[in-house]
Write a protein that holds these residues in place. Structure first.
Motif, PDB file in Angstrom:
ATOM      1  N   ARG A  37       0.916  -1.289   0.135  1.00 42.85           N
ATOM      2  CA  ARG A  37       0.050  -0.226  -0.097  1.00 42.85           C
ATOM      3  C   ARG A  37       0.650   1.274  -0.073  1.00 42.85           C
ATOM      4  O   ARG A  37       0.438   2.593  -0.530  1.00 42.85           O
ATOM      5  N   SER A  76       5.673  -4.020  -5.313  1.00 36.27           N
ATOM      6  CA  SER A  76       4.694  -3.957  -6.356  1.00 36.27           C
ATOM      7  C   SER A  76       3.649  -5.093  -6.014  1.00 36.27           C
ATOM      8  O   SER A  76       3.974  -6.201  -5.522  1.00 36.27           O
ATOM      9  N   PRO A  77       2.412  -4.938  -6.678  1.00 35.86           N
ATOM     10  CA  PRO A  77       1.363  -5.823  -6.403  1.00 35.86           C
ATOM     11  C   PRO A  77       1.664  -7.133  -7.303  1.00 35.86           C
ATOM     12  O   PRO A  77       1.440  -8.111  -6.731  1.00 35.86           O
ATOM     13  N   GLU A 122     -12.925  -5.120 -15.520  1.00 43.51           N
ATOM     14  CA  GLU A 122     -12.525  -3.649 -15.020  1.00 43.51           C
ATOM     15  C   GLU A 122     -13.031  -3.774 -13.425  1.00 43.51           C
ATOM     16  O   GLU A 122     -12.324  -3.229 -12.684  1.00 43.51           O
ATOM     17  N   ASN A 167     -10.389  -5.786 -11.186  1.00 41.46           N
ATOM     18  CA  ASN A 167      -9.157  -5.042 -11.318  1.00 41.46           C
ATOM     19  C   ASN A 167      -9.364  -3.681 -10.365  1.00 41.46           C
ATOM     20  O   ASN A 167      -8.424  -3.353  -9.416  1.00 41.46           O
ATOM     21  N   ALA A 168     -10.589  -3.204 -10.253  1.00 40.92           N
ATOM     22  CA  ALA A 168     -10.910  -2.201  -9.046  1.00 40.92           C
ATOM     23  C   ALA A 168     -10.936  -2.841  -7.726  1.00 40.92           C
ATOM     24  O   ALA A 168     -10.601  -2.182  -6.698  1.00 40.92           O
ATOM     25  N   ARG A 228      -9.055  -5.402  -6.864  1.00 39.47           N
ATOM     26  CA  ARG A 228      -7.684  -5.691  -6.383  1.00 39.47           C
ATOM     27  C   ARG A 228      -6.929  -4.229  -6.035  1.00 39.47           C
ATOM     28  O   ARG A 228      -6.235  -4.143  -5.124  1.00 39.47           O
ATOM     29  N   ASN A 229      -7.439  -3.217  -6.777  1.00 45.01           N
ATOM     30  CA  ASN A 229      -6.623  -1.844  -6.367  1.00 45.01           C
ATOM     31  C   ASN A 229      -6.960  -1.283  -5.267  1.00 45.01           C
ATOM     32  O   ASN A 229      -6.389  -0.833  -4.399  1.00 45.01           O
ATOM     33  N   GLY A 240      -4.123  -1.017  -2.940  1.00 46.13           N
ATOM     34  CA  GLY A 240      -3.732   0.541  -3.344  1.00 46.13           C
ATOM     35  C   GLY A 240      -3.362   1.241  -2.010  1.00 46.13           C
ATOM     36  O   GLY A 240      -3.757   0.866  -0.650  1.00 46.13           O
ATOM     37  N   GLU A 241      -2.926   2.566  -2.127  1.00 48.10           N
ATOM     38  CA  GLU A 241      -2.621   3.404  -0.884  1.00 48.10           C
ATOM     39  C   GLU A 241      -3.961   3.792  -0.337  1.00 48.10           C
ATOM     40  O   GLU A 241      -4.983   4.072  -0.688  1.00 48.10           O
TER      41      GLU A 241
END
Ligand SMILES: [Zn+2]
Length: 602
Positions: free
Chosen positions: A337, A342-343, A589, A592-593, A595-596, A600-601
C-alpha cells in the motif's frame, strides 16, 4: 505487554501502604570487551522474612522458555550499610535472601553476547538489553516503582528506550515490573532520525529511529521518511495511532553484521536487529512494518491468555494466529500500500499463503488455535531431540496470515467491508480500552462488524476452532487473480531435503511428509539413497535429473539403506499440489478495481 492504567490507581494504594517500597537498578559494563556487565538490584520496603530474587524464564513476545539465569554469576547480597547478607540458591535462577531489615541489594555479573530481540549483547561499542534477559527482579514487588541508572563507559554513548526519562540523561523510571520488563534499552553511539505523527484528535506523537550501525551514504533520514510512509498506512488501517506513553514511539534499530536477525514488539518501541549492513533500501523495511503493526495488534489488542505475562514459565496463547498471523499479513500488505512492494511481486506472497493453508499438514489437520499453543515449543525453543513438525505444525504466522487473506477477500466480496474494518472494530473494543480479548470475543466482533452472526459463527467454527479447507480460487477471482499449479505437468514425489554426507552418500535430510509419494513409499529422514531407476546417485542434481525424465503416474524404483539394511521400494510419481497466483489475462474492470482497492494506497 501492556501497562494497565488501572494499575496506576493500585500503585497509589501500594505507595500509601508501603511508602518506602521501591526497586533501584544500577548497570555498568566496565568489562564490555569481554561481554560482561555489573548489575545491582536494590529493593526497599521488603516485608519481613525471606526475600526472593530471581531471573526470568520468559520474555514478552517470546512464547518458549529461555533460561536467562544461566548467564549470571558472582551473586552477592548486602544490606543498606554494605554488610553481607545470606543468599541461598533455591533453584537454578531463584535466590533467597534472609536476615534483612527491609532493604536488600543483590549484585551480579551478567554475560551477554547475543544481541537480538530476546537476549543481551554487551561489548565495548555499547549495550543491547532485553530486560528479562538482563535484570533480576524481586517476587511480590511487581507493583513497586522502579528507578534505573546506567553508568556509561563512553561519553559518546546515548541511551534509547521507552522508559520514562528520569532526573538525568542516564536515569529512567518505570511504574512497575510489567512495564519495566517490556522496555528494552539500547546504549551506544546511536544516530537518530525523527518525525511527528498527528492523529485525528489533533494529538501529536514523536517518532524516532535510534540507529546502531554504519551509514556511510547518509541514508538514515531518507530511510526514516520511508518508515514514516509505512507508519501512515498502518495508521490508516486503525484510523489513529495509539496514545503512546510519554508522547513517543521508538524504533530501536540495530542494522549491522554484529547482531542476530530478529524483531521484537513492545508497547511504545520495538527492538529490530538485522544482521546486515545498513543500505536504506526498501528491502530493509519489512521488519519495521511487522513490528510496528504490533503496537496495536498484541500490545494493546491483547489476548487474555497471556495477560499478565508470566516471567517464570512459558506463556501459552490461543490467539497467535491473530496476534502474529494477522500482523504478518499486514506487515507485508502495508509495504504494498505504501508503494514499496509492487502488486505483481505481492502475488508471490498470496500464492505462498494459499499453499500454507492448503498444502501444509499443520493447517490441514489442526486448528490455528492448536498451532498457536505450540509456540511454547517452536518460538525459538531449543531442543536436542528431533521433532515431527513438518507433519503436525504450521507456523501461526503464515497460517494466521492465510486466514487474514481469506477473511479480507470475503469481507470485501460479501459485505463491502474490509479486514481493516474488523481490525478497527477490535481496536475500539479491546485496544483503546485495553480490555484483553478472548477468542469468543473476536467471533462476537466479527458478528457485529458484518451484522451477520451466522457468518461469524460459521467462520470461527470452520476455520478458527476447526481446520476446514478454504477454497481460495473464487475469493481471489474477485480480485482478478487466478491460481495455477506451480509445476504443472511435472513429475513430483514430495518436498524433501536431500544432502550429501561426508562419505559422499546422498541422504534424506528432513522428515518426509505424510500423503506424499516418497512418504507412502516408506522413505524416512536419514535414509541413504543408493540408486533411483537403477542409476547410482550421490548428489541431489543426479537425483533431480532422473526425476526430470519422468511423467506423472510413472513408477520409479529406489534402492536405499536404512540402518545398514539395503531396501528397495517403488514410488508412484504425482503432480505437486503447490500453486502460484497470477493476474488473470482477462480480468474485468471490476475485478481490477477490487484488487486496486485492496492493494492501493490508503
Ligand atoms: Zn510479530
Amino acid at each position: 505487554m501492556r501497562y494497565l492504567l488501572g494499575l496506576a490507581a493500585a500503585m497509589l494504594l501500594t505507595v500509601t501502604l508501603f511508602a518506602q517500597q521501591h526497586v533501584y537498578y544500577e548497570f555498568s559494563s566496565p568489562n564490555g570487551v569481554h561481554h560482561e556487565a555489573e548489575i545491582s538490584v536494590a529493593a526497599e520496603g521488603l516485608p519481613q522474612g525471606a526475600a526472593i530474587f530471581r531471573m526470568s524464564r520468559s520474555s514478552p513476545g517470546r512464547y518458549a522458555t529461555h533460561e536467562f539465569g544461566k548467564n549470571i554469576y558472582n551473586i552477592k547480597a548486602t544490606d543498606k550499610n554494605g554488610a553481607t547478607l545470606s543468599i541461598k540458591k533455591l533453584e537454578g535462577d531463584v535466590y533467597e535472601v534472609t536476615g534483612h531489615k527491609g532493604y536488600v541489594k543483590v549484585s551480579y555479573t551478567l554475560y551477554g553476547n547475543y544481541a537480538d530481540g530476546t537476549y543481551v549483547g554487551i561489548d565495548e561499542t555499547g549495550c543491547h538489553l532485553n530486560i528479562p534477559a538482563t535484570f533480576m527482579w524481586v517476587k511480590g514487588l511487581d507493583n513497586a516503582p522502579i528507578t534505573i541508572h546506567f553508568n556509561l563507559q563512553n561519553k559518546n554513548w546515548k541511551i534509547a528506550t521507552q522508559l520514562k526519562p528520569g532526573n538525568d540523561a542516564a536515569t529512567f523510571t518505570a511504574p512497575g515490573l510489567q512495564y519495566f520488563m517490556d522496555s528494552p534499552v539500547k546504549i551506544g553511539d546511536l544516530s537518530f532520525t525523527e518525525w511527528t505523527v498527528t492523529n485525528p484528535d489533533k494529538k501529536s506523537y514523536r517518532f524516532r529511529i535510534a540507529f546502531d550501525g554504519k551509514d556511510p551514504n547518509n541514508k538514515l533520514d531518507e530511510f526514516g521518511k520511508k518508515v514514516a510512509r509505512m507508519v501512515k498506512q498502518a495508521q490508516a488501517v486503525f484510523g489513529e495511532t495509539p496514545a503512546y506513553d510519554y508522547g513517543e514511539y521508538t524504533f530501536l534499530a540495530s542494522i549491522n553484521p554484529y547482531v542476530f536477525g530478529d524483531g521484537m514488539e513492545h508497547r511504545n518501541s520495538t527492538m529490530i536487529t538485522t544482521g546486515n549492513d545498513f543500505t536504506g533500501e526498501d528491502n530493509q523495511l519489512g521488519v519495521f512494518s511487522h513490528e510496528f503493526f504490533h503496537c496495536w495488534n498484541v500490545e494493546r489488542i491483547r489476548p487474555k491468555t497471556i495477560e499478565p505475562f508470566n516471567f517464570e514459565k512459558s506463556n501459552t496463547c490461543d490467539a497467535l494466529w491473530l496476534a502474529e498471523g494477522f500482523t504478518q499479513y499486514y506487515g507485508v500488505l502495508l509495504l504494498v500500500r505504501a508503494g514499496f512492494t509492487s502488486p505483481e511481486k505481492y502475488l508471490n506472497t498470496v500464492g505462498g499463503l494459499v499453499n500454507t493453508k492448503t498444502n501444509t499438514l499443520g493447517a490441514q489437520l489442526y486448528s490455528p488455535i492448536e498451532n498457536s499453543q505450540r509456540a511454547v515449543f517452536v518460538d525459538a525453543g531449543v531442543a536436542v531431540d528431533k521433532t515431527n513438525y513438518q507433519n503436525m505444525f504450521t507456523s501461526y504466522y503464515t497460517y494466521g496470515a492465510a486466514l487474514a487473506l481469506a477473511l479480507d477477500l470475503e469481507l470485501r466480496a460479501k459485505y463491502k467491508l474490509t479486514l481493516d474494518d474488523f481490525m478497527r472494530a477490535l481496536w475500539k473494543k479491546y485496544g483503546k480500552t485495553e480490555i484483553a480479548y478472548t477468542v469468543p470475543g473476536l467471533e462476537e466482533t466479527l458478528a457485529q462488524v458484518t451484522n451477520d452472526k451466522k457468518y461469524a459463527v460459521d467462520f470461527f467454527t470452520k476455520y478458527i476452532y476447526g481446520h476446514d479447507a478454504i477454497d481460495y480460487a473464487p475469493l481471489l477471482a474477485n480480485a482478478g487473480i487466478e491460481l495455477n499449479r506451480s509445476f504443472a505437468g511435472k513429475a513430483w514425489l514430495g518436498n524433501i531435503a536431500l544432502d550429501t554426507n561426508k562419505n559422499n552418500q546422498l541422504f534424506i535430510a528432513s522428515n518426509t511428509i505424510k500423503n506424499t509419494p516418497v512418504y507412502n513409499a516408506g522413505l524416512d529422514i536419514d535414509d541413504i539413497i543408493i540408486s533411483i531407476d537403477g542409476k547410482n546417485v550421490t548428489q541431489k542434481k543426479e537425483w533431480d535429473d532422473v526425476l526430470a525424465q519422468h511423467k506423472i503416474n510413472d513408477v520409479v524404483e529406489v534402492v536405499y539403506k536404512h540402518r545398514n539394511e539395503t531396501k528397495k521400494t517403488s514410488i508412484t510419481l504425482k503432480e505437486s499440489p503447490f500453486v502460484k497466483a497470477a493476474v488473470k489475462a482477462n480480468a474485468t474492470e471490476s475485478e481490477n478495481a477490487f484488487r486496486n482497492a485492496w492493494l492501493g494506497e490508503k
